[in-house]
Design a protein around this motif. Structure first.
Motif, PDB file in Angstrom:
ATOM      1  N   ILE A  83       0.834  -1.209   0.000  1.00  0.00           N
ATOM      2  CA  ILE A  83       0.000   0.000   0.000  1.00  0.00           C
ATOM      3  C   ILE A  83       0.874   1.267   0.000  1.00  0.00           C
ATOM      4  O   ILE A  83       0.819   2.080  -0.902  1.00  0.00           O
ATOM      5  CB  ILE A  83      -0.965   0.021   1.210  1.00  0.00           C
ATOM      6  N   TYR A  84       1.696   1.406   1.049  1.00  0.00           N
ATOM      7  CA  TYR A  84       2.531   2.613   1.096  1.00  0.00           C
ATOM      8  C   TYR A  84       3.770   2.458   0.217  1.00  0.00           C
ATOM      9  O   TYR A  84       4.394   3.445  -0.155  1.00  0.00           O
ATOM     10  CB  TYR A  84       2.934   2.932   2.538  1.00  0.00           C
ATOM     11  N   ARG A  85       4.112   1.216  -0.095  1.00  0.00           N
ATOM     12  CA  ARG A  85       5.274   0.898  -0.943  1.00  0.00           C
ATOM     13  C   ARG A  85       6.508   1.695  -0.533  1.00  0.00           C
ATOM     14  O   ARG A  85       7.004   2.558  -1.280  1.00  0.00           O
ATOM     15  CB  ARG A  85       4.939   1.129  -2.418  1.00  0.00           C
ATOM     16  N   LEU A  86       6.975   1.417   0.666  1.00  0.00           N
ATOM     17  CA  LEU A  86       8.133   2.140   1.205  1.00  0.00           C
ATOM     18  C   LEU A  86       9.384   1.824   0.387  1.00  0.00           C
ATOM     19  O   LEU A  86       9.579   0.690  -0.041  1.00  0.00           O
ATOM     20  CB  LEU A  86       8.365   1.744   2.663  1.00  0.00           C
ATOM     21  N   ASP A  87      10.192   2.844   0.198  1.00  0.00           N
ATOM     22  CA  ASP A  87      11.375   2.694  -0.635  1.00  0.00           C
ATOM     23  C   ASP A  87      12.620   3.019   0.202  1.00  0.00           C
ATOM     24  O   ASP A  87      12.779   4.150   0.659  1.00  0.00           O
ATOM     25  CB  ASP A  87      11.230   3.689  -1.815  1.00  0.00           C
ATOM     26  N   PRO A  88      13.511   2.025   0.400  1.00  0.00           N
ATOM     27  CA  PRO A  88      14.692   2.300   1.243  1.00  0.00           C
ATOM     28  C   PRO A  88      15.611   3.361   0.634  1.00  0.00           C
ATOM     29  O   PRO A  88      16.416   3.962   1.348  1.00  0.00           O
ATOM     30  CB  PRO A  88      15.398   0.941   1.326  1.00  0.00           C
ATOM     31  N   ASP A  89      15.496   3.577  -0.675  1.00  0.00           N
ATOM     32  CA  ASP A  89      16.382   4.559  -1.317  1.00  0.00           C
ATOM     33  C   ASP A  89      15.777   5.956  -1.388  1.00  0.00           C
ATOM     34  O   ASP A  89      16.435   6.887  -1.863  1.00  0.00           O
ATOM     35  CB  ASP A  89      16.722   4.100  -2.749  1.00  0.00           C
ATOM     36  N   PHE A  90      14.532   6.091  -0.957  1.00  0.00           N
ATOM     37  CA  PHE A  90      13.896   7.420  -1.002  1.00  0.00           C
ATOM     38  C   PHE A  90      14.637   8.356  -0.040  1.00  0.00           C
ATOM     39  O   PHE A  90      14.920   7.988   1.103  1.00  0.00           O
ATOM     40  CB  PHE A  90      12.426   7.297  -0.596  1.00  0.00           C
ATOM     41  N   GLN A  91      14.958   9.559  -0.539  1.00  0.00           N
ATOM     42  CA  GLN A  91      15.676  10.497   0.330  1.00  0.00           C
ATOM     43  C   GLN A  91      14.675  11.178   1.261  1.00  0.00           C
ATOM     44  O   GLN A  91      13.839  11.973   0.804  1.00  0.00           O
ATOM     45  CB  GLN A  91      16.412  11.540  -0.504  1.00  0.00           C
ATOM     46  N   THR A  92      14.741  10.851   2.540  1.00  0.00           N
ATOM     47  CA  THR A  92      13.768  11.414   3.488  1.00  0.00           C
ATOM     48  C   THR A  92      14.108  12.873   3.788  1.00  0.00           C
ATOM     49  O   THR A  92      15.262  13.290   3.627  1.00  0.00           O
ATOM     50  CB  THR A  92      13.755  10.620   4.808  1.00  0.00           C
ATOM     51  N   PRO A  93      13.103  13.654   4.254  1.00  0.00           N
ATOM     52  CA  PRO A  93      13.368  15.078   4.549  1.00  0.00           C
ATOM     53  C   PRO A  93      14.495  15.274   5.556  1.00  0.00           C
ATOM     54  O   PRO A  93      15.173  16.287   5.528  1.00  0.00           O
ATOM     55  CB  PRO A  93      12.043  15.562   5.120  1.00  0.00           C
ATOM     56  N   SER A  94      14.720  14.289   6.455  1.00  0.00           N
ATOM     57  CA  SER A  94      15.778  14.468   7.458  1.00  0.00           C
ATOM     58  C   SER A  94      17.140  14.558   6.780  1.00  0.00           C
ATOM     59  O   SER A  94      18.065  15.169   7.311  1.00  0.00           O
ATOM     60  CB  SER A  94      15.760  13.336   8.477  1.00  0.00           C
ATOM     61  N   HIS A  95      17.276  13.925   5.602  1.00  0.00           N
ATOM     62  CA  HIS A  95      18.532  14.047   4.841  1.00  0.00           C
ATOM     63  C   HIS A  95      18.454  15.223   3.870  1.00  0.00           C
ATOM     64  O   HIS A  95      19.370  16.031   3.796  1.00  0.00           O
ATOM     65  CB  HIS A  95      18.806  12.763   4.059  1.00  0.00           C
TER      66      HIS A  95
ATOM     67  N   LYS B  22      10.190  14.420  10.561  1.00  0.00           N
ATOM     68  CA  LYS B  22      11.368  15.243  10.250  1.00  0.00           C
ATOM     69  C   LYS B  22      12.664  14.534  10.639  1.00  0.00           C
ATOM     70  O   LYS B  22      13.740  14.976  10.275  1.00  0.00           O
ATOM     71  CB  LYS B  22      11.292  16.581  10.998  1.00  0.00           C
ATOM     72  N   GLN B  23      12.548  13.482  11.457  1.00  0.00           N
ATOM     73  CA  GLN B  23      13.760  12.825  11.957  1.00  0.00           C
ATOM     74  C   GLN B  23      13.931  11.408  11.433  1.00  0.00           C
ATOM     75  O   GLN B  23      14.857  10.711  11.823  1.00  0.00           O
ATOM     76  CB  GLN B  23      13.709  12.791  13.489  1.00  0.00           C
ATOM     77  N   LEU B  24      13.013  10.989  10.568  1.00  0.00           N
ATOM     78  CA  LEU B  24      13.074   9.620  10.062  1.00  0.00           C
ATOM     79  C   LEU B  24      14.257   9.469   9.109  1.00  0.00           C
ATOM     80  O   LEU B  24      14.336  10.155   8.093  1.00  0.00           O
ATOM     81  CB  LEU B  24      11.758   9.320   9.330  1.00  0.00           C
ATOM     82  N   ALA B  25      15.190   8.552   9.448  1.00  0.00           N
ATOM     83  CA  ALA B  25      16.393   8.436   8.634  1.00  0.00           C
ATOM     84  C   ALA B  25      16.113   7.729   7.309  1.00  0.00           C
ATOM     85  O   ALA B  25      16.612   8.135   6.267  1.00  0.00           O
ATOM     86  CB  ALA B  25      17.474   7.694   9.413  1.00  0.00           C
ATOM     87  N   LYS B  26      15.307   6.651   7.359  1.00  0.00           N
ATOM     88  CA  LYS B  26      14.979   5.910   6.130  1.00  0.00           C
ATOM     89  C   LYS B  26      13.475   5.736   6.062  1.00  0.00           C
ATOM     90  O   LYS B  26      12.836   5.530   7.099  1.00  0.00           O
ATOM     91  CB  LYS B  26      15.628   4.516   6.166  1.00  0.00           C
ATOM     92  N   GLU B  27      12.916   5.758   4.849  1.00  0.00           N
ATOM     93  CA  GLU B  27      11.461   5.652   4.762  1.00  0.00           C
ATOM     94  C   GLU B  27      10.972   4.321   5.334  1.00  0.00           C
ATOM     95  O   GLU B  27       9.906   4.242   5.941  1.00  0.00           O
ATOM     96  CB  GLU B  27      11.002   5.794   3.306  1.00  0.00           C
ATOM     97  N   THR B  28      11.783   3.268   5.168  1.00  0.00           N
ATOM     98  CA  THR B  28      11.356   1.955   5.661  1.00  0.00           C
ATOM     99  C   THR B  28      11.277   1.915   7.198  1.00  0.00           C
ATOM    100  O   THR B  28      10.624   1.039   7.760  1.00  0.00           O
ATOM    101  CB  THR B  28      12.331   0.859   5.173  1.00  0.00           C
ATOM    102  N   ASP B  29      11.926   2.869   7.886  1.00  0.00           N
ATOM    103  CA  ASP B  29      11.832   2.926   9.355  1.00  0.00           C
ATOM    104  C   ASP B  29      10.422   3.300   9.809  1.00  0.00           C
ATOM    105  O   ASP B  29      10.057   3.087  10.969  1.00  0.00           O
ATOM    106  CB  ASP B  29      12.806   3.965   9.941  1.00  0.00           C
TER     107      ASP B  29
END
Lengths: 90, 561
Positions: B29-41, B316-323
């Motif tokens: 559903i959310y299809r989390l992507d480990p390579d997505f650059q999160t806002p924290s980065h 704002k602090q999430l390091a990886k989207e999969t977290d």
């Protein structure tokens, strides 16, 4: 377990606890500090903006140090360019 | 039946929910992507946007969302028997809260970590944003009024808790001072602080403090409520490093200690659940289970407040989207575990059914008192701690959770009033003291308006608080659902909870409307109407947003002309 290993674990616990303590309020505290810094900036440069400040003589030597932050400060204060005619930074 | 079954079945269901359902949601559903650059980065600034270890982030996400509410809700709702509360907490956590909290983080991370309030405007519309602000203000108003009433009641029922609960403030201030002003490392002050807190709990038993009725012509309960708001006003104006930060930290530790104590004690004691599964013999004046159960337990099953935390700070602090799966879904599971502990304490912590019925003799009767008494019996029996000590310990924990929520709540209310002052150009409203005064006055008005001169009946607004909370959850689910429609992904997993929540909220509001009218409670009637209007508007906004997005999607996939 060797003493160095225990020391390592102790270090990790301390780091995690510190992070757990500071992380939620990091932003709030940084903003409060920035507000205080902004006020300080205003004191340092007040005479140049026409606001008399009896401490100017003593704070004059701080101006070159704070110069680096001057541009960031005046943009944050809502002034696109330097408010001082004779003192341009951008 | 032994309470161990409840604990094991509940925790096993949460585990299944986490390992299977949340995995399915994350992948399909959310299809989390480990390579997505999160806002924290992408927007890292060392202030708000900081990539954070997922366990640390889970720690403060969980401690920010869990407090007194997941204890009070179930502690009131077991009046219908343990089964309805148990089922709603378990299924609510797995299919509603997990989805909601996880979804709020995902939606925010995919939108530059903007808050759900801002996203409501972008995704749904401007009207929805205004609604959002009003709903949040009402929510804070009610949570402050209810928590003040609940703490006052605990101070009166358990006078031994007064000294340790207030001394916790001094302990927090000293820790804050040592860390920030003296630069002392964190570990020793916090260990010593927690030890002093427990010593004070022990001392509290030998120095109970009670206020006498009639001082300034006020009942003791009313005096406590006034004192608590006086404290909340000052605490909300103090710099956060001095009080709020060390208090939050100590409370976070208490939360883990409290949960550990309760579950260990249940395993060692194996107490019997004395309350009936379905209570056929509810006291007069108890509202019907459907729809009131679903608003009485908000936090612990699903709560809109979590969306604010998820999208305000966590994203704002999430390091990886999969977290997001671990932090959001497992955070909801943690809160479910707390609500489950509250159900066990309030249904299995008594020797006989008669004793249980004695406390649950009216709707809103058992509440925190039942949690403290029941929980203390279990901790005493299971771990061998003295009964008085266990009672004071649980009371102090409940008071600390509620107290911190109060001063944070007043602070947030102040921000909202100040924002209104800016939007509508009313300079006095932007003043710290004026806005705090208005916030406190509104809360006091509600506490005494709902509970009479003694403030003793403030808990009658608990279900109304629940409806507001569910309404907020509905708004967040609406944002997530609209995003899913836009991405052409399956929407049922959020749409079904959204529809269920909105219909139960509106039904509960209608029922309470009739009840307040019949009882002549005009103040609450007015509040009910305001929330009902907001709920209907949310429902209309939801329908219109879906129609619009569906039409857009149909247009996009239609034949080219």
């Amino acid at each position: 377990m060797s003493p160095s290993k225990i020391g390592g674990i102790w270090q990790t616990v301390q780091e995690l606890a510190t992070e757990f303590y500071t992380a939620p309020y990091r932003g709030t505290i940084a903003r409060a500090k920035r507000d205080e810094d902004d006020l300080f900036m205003l004191f340092i440069f007040s005479e140049m903006m026409g606001v008399p400040n009896p401490a100017t003589y003593y704070t004059l030597e701080l101006q070159p140090i704070l110069m680096e932050q001057f541009h960031e400060w005046h943009t944050r204060m809502g002034m696109e360019h330097s408010p001082l005619d004779h003192f341009k930074c951008c | 039946m032994s309470a161990i079954y409840l604990a094991v079945i509940g925790l096993a269901a949460f585990a299944i929910g986490y390992f299977f359902y949340s995995k399915f949601i994350a992948e399909r559903i959310y299809r989390l992507d480990p390579d997505f650059q999160t806002p924290s980065h992408a927007m890292e600034d060392g202030v708000d946007y900081v990539p954070t270890n997922k366990f640390v982030l889970w720690g403060h996400h969980f401690t920010s969302v869990a407090g007194a509410a997941p204890i009070i809700g179930p502690a009131i709702a077991v009046i219908w028997g343990w089964a309805p509360a148990f089922l709603w907490v378990v299924f609510g956590t797995i299919f509603f809260a997990g989805m909601h909290d996880f979804g709020a983080i995902w939606a925010s991370v995919r939108n530059k970590a903007r808050s759900i309030g801002a996203l409501t405007e972008d995704v749904v519309g401007h009207r929805a944003r205004s609604l959002f602000m009003i709903v949040i203000f009402l929510l804070l108003l009610m949570v402050n009024a209810v928590f003040a009433t609940a703490i006052a009641k605990l101070f009166i029922n358990f006078p031994s808790s007064v000294f340790p609960a207030w001394s916790a403030i001094a302990v927090a201030v000293v820790i804050g001072y040592l860390i920030y002003r003296k630069g002392v490392g964190l570990l020793w002050p916090s260990i010593i602080g927690v030890v002093i807190l427990y010593v004070n709990v022990y001392l509290g038993d030998s120095m109970p403090i009670s206020l006498s009725d009639g001082t300034f012509g006020l009942a003791a309960n009313a005096q406590w409520i006034l004192l608590l708001f006086f404290y909340a006003a000052i605490a909300s104006l103090l710099p956060v490093w001095l009080l709020l930060q060390p208090r939050d930290y100590i409370n976070g530790l208490q939360l883990f200690v409290g949960l550990g104590l309760m579950y260990c004690a249940v395993i060692f004691l194996s107490p019997t659940v004395v309350a009936p599964a379905f209570n056929e013999n509810v006291p007069d004046g108890t509202p019907p289970l459907i729809p009131l159960l679903f608003v009485t337990i908000a936090c612990g099953a699903v709560s809109g407040f979590h969306g604010l935390v998820s999208s305000g700070t966590t994203s704002k602090q999430l390091a990886k989207e999969t977290d997001a799966r671990f932090v959001g879904y497992f955070g909801a599971v943690g809160e479910g575990a707390l609500a489950l502990a509250a159900i066990i304490a309030t249904t299995a912590g008594f020797a006989t059914l008669a004793e249980w019925e004695g406390l649950y003799n009216k709707f809103g009767g058992g509440s925190l008192t039942a949690f403290v008494n029941g929980g203390a019996n279990i901790v005493h029996g299971g771990l061998g701690l003295p009964l008085d000590f266990s009672t004071t310990l649980l009371t102090v924990m409940a008071i600390l959770f509620a107290g911190t929520t109060m001063d944070t709540g007043v602070r947030l209310q102040r921000y909202i009033i100040q924002e209104w002052g800016n939007i509508y150009s009313i300079p006095p409203l932007t003043n710290n003291y004026v806005s705090t005064f208005i916030a406190i006055a509104a809360c006091l008005g509600l506490a005494f308006g709902a509970g009479g001169a003694s403030g003793a009946g403030g808990l009658t607004i608990w279900p109304l608080f629940g409806t507001t909370n569910q309404l907020l959850a509905g708004l967040t689910l609406l944002v997530v659902s609209v995003m899913l429609v836009k991405l052409s992904r399956p929407v049922w997993y959020t749409l079904v909870p959204l529809t269920f929540l909105l219909s139960m909220t509106i039904l509960a509001l209608l029922f309470q409307l009739w009840e307040f009218y019949a009882q002549g409670k005009w103040f609450l009637l007015f509040l009910d109407i305001v929330i009902l209007v907001a709920a209907i508007l949310v429902a209309l906004e939801a329908v219109s947003a879906f129609m619009r997005e569906k039409a857009k999607a149909a247009q996009a996939s239609g034949p080219a002309v």
